[in-house]
Design a protein around this motif. Structure first.
Motif, PDB file in Angstrom:
ATOM      1  N   ARG A 114       0.860  -1.177   0.000  1.00  0.00           N
ATOM      2  CA  ARG A 114       0.000   0.000   0.000  1.00  0.00           C
ATOM      3  C   ARG A 114       0.899   1.230   0.000  1.00  0.00           C
ATOM      4  O   ARG A 114       1.654   1.453   0.951  1.00  0.00           O
ATOM      5  N   ILE A 115       0.817   2.002  -1.077  1.00  0.00           N
ATOM      6  CA  ILE A 115       1.710   3.143  -1.268  1.00  0.00           C
ATOM      7  C   ILE A 115       0.900   4.432  -1.137  1.00  0.00           C
ATOM      8  O   ILE A 115      -0.100   4.618  -1.824  1.00  0.00           O
ATOM      9  N   ARG A 116       1.345   5.295  -0.262  1.00  0.00           N
ATOM     10  CA  ARG A 116       0.634   6.536   0.016  1.00  0.00           C
ATOM     11  C   ARG A 116       1.523   7.732  -0.337  1.00  0.00           C
ATOM     12  O   ARG A 116       2.681   7.785   0.081  1.00  0.00           O
ATOM     13  N   THR A 117       0.997   8.665  -1.086  1.00  0.00           N
ATOM     14  CA  THR A 117       1.693   9.899  -1.418  1.00  0.00           C
ATOM     15  C   THR A 117       0.926  11.059  -0.806  1.00  0.00           C
ATOM     16  O   THR A 117      -0.298  11.138  -0.965  1.00  0.00           O
ATOM     17  N   THR A 118       1.627  11.932  -0.101  1.00  0.00           N
ATOM     18  CA  THR A 118       0.951  13.039   0.565  1.00  0.00           C
ATOM     19  C   THR A 118       1.609  14.377   0.239  1.00  0.00           C
ATOM     20  O   THR A 118       2.814  14.440  -0.047  1.00  0.00           O
ATOM     21  N   VAL A 119       0.803  15.424   0.286  1.00  0.00           N
ATOM     22  CA  VAL A 119       1.292  16.801   0.275  1.00  0.00           C
ATOM     23  C   VAL A 119       0.897  17.390   1.622  1.00  0.00           C
ATOM     24  O   VAL A 119      -0.280  17.359   1.999  1.00  0.00           O
ATOM     25  N   ALA A 120       1.886  17.875   2.366  1.00  0.00           N
ATOM     26  CA  ALA A 120       1.642  18.345   3.730  1.00  0.00           C
ATOM     27  C   ALA A 120       2.400  19.635   3.986  1.00  0.00           C
ATOM     28  O   ALA A 120       3.261  20.049   3.187  1.00  0.00           O
ATOM     29  N   ILE A 121       2.085  20.279   5.110  1.00  0.00           N
ATOM     30  CA  ILE A 121       2.828  21.483   5.474  1.00  0.00           C
ATOM     31  C   ILE A 121       4.100  21.072   6.192  1.00  0.00           C
ATOM     32  O   ILE A 121       4.149  20.059   6.896  1.00  0.00           O
ATOM     33  N   ALA A 122       5.166  21.865   5.992  1.00  0.00           N
ATOM     34  CA  ALA A 122       6.468  21.526   6.560  1.00  0.00           C
ATOM     35  C   ALA A 122       6.746  22.236   7.870  1.00  0.00           C
ATOM     36  O   ALA A 122       7.561  21.765   8.669  1.00  0.00           O
ATOM     37  N   ASN A 123       6.098  23.336   8.111  1.00  0.00           N
ATOM     38  CA  ASN A 123       6.348  24.106   9.327  1.00  0.00           C
ATOM     39  C   ASN A 123       5.070  24.812   9.752  1.00  0.00           C
ATOM     40  O   ASN A 123       4.123  24.937   8.977  1.00  0.00           O
ATOM     41  N   ALA A 141      -3.391  16.915   1.026  1.00  0.00           N
ATOM     42  CA  ALA A 141      -3.873  16.088  -0.087  1.00  0.00           C
ATOM     43  C   ALA A 141      -3.104  14.775  -0.076  1.00  0.00           C
ATOM     44  O   ALA A 141      -1.934  14.735   0.316  1.00  0.00           O
ATOM     45  N   GLU A 142      -3.774  13.706  -0.490  1.00  0.00           N
ATOM     46  CA  GLU A 142      -3.095  12.414  -0.513  1.00  0.00           C
ATOM     47  C   GLU A 142      -3.655  11.531  -1.617  1.00  0.00           C
ATOM     48  O   GLU A 142      -4.764  11.739  -2.117  1.00  0.00           O
ATOM     49  N   ASP A 143      -2.842  10.557  -1.997  1.00  0.00           N
ATOM     50  CA  ASP A 143      -3.241   9.573  -3.002  1.00  0.00           C
ATOM     51  C   ASP A 143      -2.742   8.218  -2.529  1.00  0.00           C
ATOM     52  O   ASP A 143      -1.636   8.103  -1.979  1.00  0.00           O
ATOM     53  N   ARG A 144      -3.561   7.188  -2.730  1.00  0.00           N
ATOM     54  CA  ARG A 144      -3.193   5.841  -2.305  1.00  0.00           C
ATOM     55  C   ARG A 144      -3.215   4.892  -3.501  1.00  0.00           C
ATOM     56  O   ARG A 144      -4.101   4.988  -4.356  1.00  0.00           O
TER      57      ARG A 144
END
Length: 295
Positions: A114-123, A141-144
């Motif tokens: 199961r591979i998850r890709t995320t866009v998140a805040i860094a600080n 945002a994320e994609d699986r």
């Protein structure tokens, strides 16, 4: 993510474009299939994808201030080993495409990945406004994706051992180590031992292009292990039939899947039945795609 309510504002769909995962194997990358057939345990999976983020729109819709950085991260979980890991976060410096690379170690993966890709805040943002993502790592945002690694040797760890230093016969090429406990985790109790004295086989199972003879050795090994698993499943038929559902990735669950191929095949009732039993098991395994196929 559709059923998950987060305590902060999320951007709308379309702010992030997720390119397909591609498998890097050889000169030309190919789209990562849902089922990767013929994968050998111990072989690293090298994958990449392109992710494009419309940062202006994402920041506007999620109310992310300019001082907050955005990062993309890839993580994975293996159904058999129960191991997980993630790549180093990639900073998204501007809008547009970004190439994400990941190497999934072959000695830690197996079964369904199961591979998850995320866009998140860094600080954290300077403001502490309520309803706005402010903890580093907050996912916007994320994609699986999932890929099943098919192949007999992908079912358990493979280790090279000098059989002359064990109680195993030094002229045997391999040995399947396991447990009769049907409730035990399959990945934690079964492992395939390869005799390091069989240098030709050890070389054949290494990653990379194989000669015709090397492929024949791998096919023979795959067939032999699959035959043994099916024989174990038939031997445990009565115990396996006592339950309709076994715990996920347990010995019972794996052997139940093997038993489903066997139909009503039973253990031989005596020496006279052994030859037919062995040929039937070999045929069932080959019909299931394990080992050398007929030309």
């Amino acid at each position: 993510m559709a059923n998950e309510v987060r305590p902060y504002v999320l951007p709308g769909p379309g702010c992030v474009s997720w390119g397909p995962w591609q498998l890097i194997d050889g000169d030309e990358p190919t789209v990562l299939p849902e089922v990767l057939e013929g994968w050998d345990s111990g072989t690293d999976l090298m994958i990449h994808r392109v992710v494009a983020v419309d940062q202006e729109r994402l920041r506007r819709e999620a109310e992310i201030p300019p001082e907050v950085g955005l990062v993309a991260t890839v993580s994975w979980t293996s159904s058999t080993s129960q191991m997980s890991d993630s790549t180093r976060p990639i900073w998204l410096t501007n809008s547009g495409p970004c190439l994400l690379d990941a190497v999934l170690p072959g000695d830690k993966v197996g079964g369904v990945l199961r591979i998850r890709t995320t866009v998140a805040i860094a600080n954290a943002p300077d403001s502490r406004a309520l309803g706005i993502a402010r903890l580093p790592g907050s996912v916007l945002a994320e994609d699986r994706a999932e890929v099943a690694l098919e192949g007999t040797m992908s079912m358990f760890p493979v280790h090279g051992v000098d059989f002359s230093h064990t109680n195993l016969h030094p002229s045997a090429s391999w040995h399947l180590e396991g447990s009769p406990d049907l409730h035990a985790p399959f990945m934690g109790t079964f492992r395939l031992l390869l005799n390091r004295l069989d240098t030709e086989l050890m070389k054949a199972v290494e990653r990379g292009a194989k000669t015709t003879r090397q492929q024949a050795l791998v096919d023979e090994l795959t067939h032999g292990v699959a035959v043994l698993l099916l024989e174990l499943a038939v031997a445990h038929r009565d115990e396996l039939s006592d339950r309709d559902i076994w715990p996920a990735d347990s010995v019972g669950e794996v052997l139940s899947r093997c038993l489903a191929q066997a139909g009503d095949l039973r253990e031989p009732s005596g020496p006279q039945d052994l030859p037919r039993f062995r040929s039937t098991v070999a045929g069932i395994v080959r019909a299931g795609g394990q080992g050398r196929m007929f030309e």
